[in-house]
Design an enzyme around this catalytic site. Structure first.
Site, mmCIF file in Angstrom:
data_model
loop_
_atom_site.group_PDB
_atom_site.id
_atom_site.type_symbol
_atom_site.label_atom_id
_atom_site.label_comp_id
_atom_site.label_asym_id
_atom_site.label_seq_id
_atom_site.Cartn_x
_atom_site.Cartn_y
_atom_site.Cartn_z
ATOM 1 N N ASP A 115 11.234 1.736 1.811
ATOM 2 C CA ASP A 115 10.144 1.360 2.164
ATOM 3 C C ASP A 115 8.979 1.790 1.423
ATOM 4 O O ASP A 115 7.922 1.201 1.472
ATOM 5 C CB ASP A 115 9.675 1.884 3.742
ATOM 6 N N LYS A 117 16.624 -7.823 8.866
ATOM 7 C CA LYS A 117 16.978 -6.795 7.587
ATOM 8 C C LYS A 117 18.478 -6.735 7.634
ATOM 9 O O LYS A 117 19.034 -6.850 6.332
ATOM 10 C CB LYS A 117 15.825 -5.971 7.757
ATOM 11 N N GLN A 177 11.733 1.740 11.396
ATOM 12 C CA GLN A 177 11.015 0.703 11.429
ATOM 13 C C GLN A 177 9.712 1.278 12.183
ATOM 14 O O GLN A 177 9.809 1.987 13.132
ATOM 15 C CB GLN A 177 11.599 -0.321 12.359
HETATM 16 N N1 GUN Z 1 6.370 -2.285 10.374
HETATM 17 C C1 GUN Z 1 5.822 -3.252 10.071
HETATM 18 N N2 GUN Z 1 6.190 -3.724 8.432
HETATM 19 C C2 GUN Z 1 6.903 -2.500 8.201
HETATM 20 C C3 GUN Z 1 7.714 -2.348 7.133
HETATM 21 O O1 GUN Z 1 7.353 -3.023 5.957
HETATM 22 N N3 GUN Z 1 8.483 -1.338 7.014
HETATM 23 C C4 GUN Z 1 8.719 -0.618 8.351
HETATM 24 N N4 GUN Z 1 9.732 0.385 8.100
HETATM 25 N N5 GUN Z 1 8.335 -0.782 9.294
HETATM 26 C C5 GUN Z 1 7.455 -2.089 9.419
#
Ligand code: GUN
Length: 299
Positions: free
Chosen positions: A121, A54, A98
């Site tokens: 998110d 990311k 995350q």
């Molecule tokens: N863990 C798995 N998918 C995601 C996501 O889209 N965002 C975040 N923050 N954590 C995740």
């Protein structure tokens, strides 16, 4: 007869190009560079990889990105303190914590602590509520947004079609249904949500003109569960042992790809399907957040 393979890798490259142009335009218009902060608690290998990807993708489109690495043992209060610091930081337009978080952390409180205007998110209850209410002026979760783009840009508009969503998570299944139900571009679908307690799952999945699977178990959806000619979107990313691979494992989706490609009209691969789109939409959300201070994925 093989199904069309919908490449998320190519489409994500196109979207990242569009985001890079928006970043350049923003910088020349008002001298502002969008900023993203990612928060990684602990060192789970999959989460570490995702967060690194990311940040790298953000840097490539000109977004200023910063990764906050915190120990697995961090207390709930300390983590809240970090989130509050990022809320107050004017150089940070988007915050991503995350998931999953360790057991001592109350995940829902952390997600609520992120300022809704920085919630790239789309997990804050204010943004969840706006999305469910049908707003197009909202930061919406990245994976479902990526799936809408995959469908639209590959010529599979969900409007008027029956979409069967397998999986009811807050990250994919529920926001996916909300996006599909919205009026306008990428929406106007008829939606059924199935999950682990659904009786006669195959009877339900066979109703889908479009079948989206986000369960987290390899091979859950087999060819007999798919309506001939359906469009199949595989959200799963599962590591399975593979002695022939250098890493000792390989990635597979939730769908039996080889079987289902003989029945479906189009299918996303794993890897190279939904995954790259999720990251592209995170970048898009970050620029939205920087631009409007609130986000908006609508027209
Ligand atoms: N863990 C798995 N998918 C995601 C996501 O889209 N965002 C975040 N923050 N954590 C995740």
């Amino acid at each position: 007869m093989g199904a069309e393979i919908i490449s998320g890798t190519e489409m994500a490259r196109e979207i990242r190009g569009e985001v890079a142009e928006r970043v350049t335009a923003m910088r020349s218009a008002d001298g502002k560079t969008p900023g993203l902060a990612t928060v990684l608690v602990g060192s789970d290998p999959a989460s570490s990889t995702y967060v690194r990807m990311k940040n790298r993708a953000a840097a490539e489109v000109g977004i200023r990105s910063r990764q906050v690495d915190l120990p697995e043992s961090i207390s709930h209060e300390e983590l809240l303190g970090w989130v509050e610091g990022l809320n107050a930081d004017p150089e940070v337009d988007g915050i991503l914590v995350q998931l999953p978080l360790p057991d001592q952390i109350r995940e829902d409180e952390i997600l609520e602590a992120v300022h809704p205007a920085k919630d790239v998110d789309g997990f804050h209850p204010v943004n969840v509520g706006r999305l469910v209410s049908g707003s197009t002026d909202v930061l919406a979760p990245c994976t479902p947004r990526g799936i809408i783009e995959l469908l639209m840009r590959s010529g599979h508009d969900p409007a008027g079609r029956h979409v069967v969503m397998v999986g009811r998570s807050n990250i994919v299944g529920k926001p996916m249904a909300s996006l599909l139900l919205r009026r306008g571009r990428g929406g106007d679908a008829t939606v059924t949500i199935a999950h682990s307690r659904t009786a006669n799952l195959a009877e339900i999945t066979r109703l889908g003109d479009i079948l989206i699977v986000a369960v987290g178990r390899p091979g859950v959806v087999t060819a007999d569960m798919v309506r001939p000619g359906a469009v199949v979107i595989d959200v799963g990313v599962n590591r399975v042992d593979d002695a022939d691979s250098e890493k000792g494992y390989r990635l597979v989706g939730d769908v039996d790809f080889e079987g289902v490609r003989g029945v479906a009209s189009a299918i996303t691969p794993v890897p190279g399907g939904v995954g790259p789109m999720t990251i592209a939409m995170l970048l898009s959300n970050t620029v939205d957040a920087a631009q409007t201070g609130r986000g908006g994925d609508g027209e």
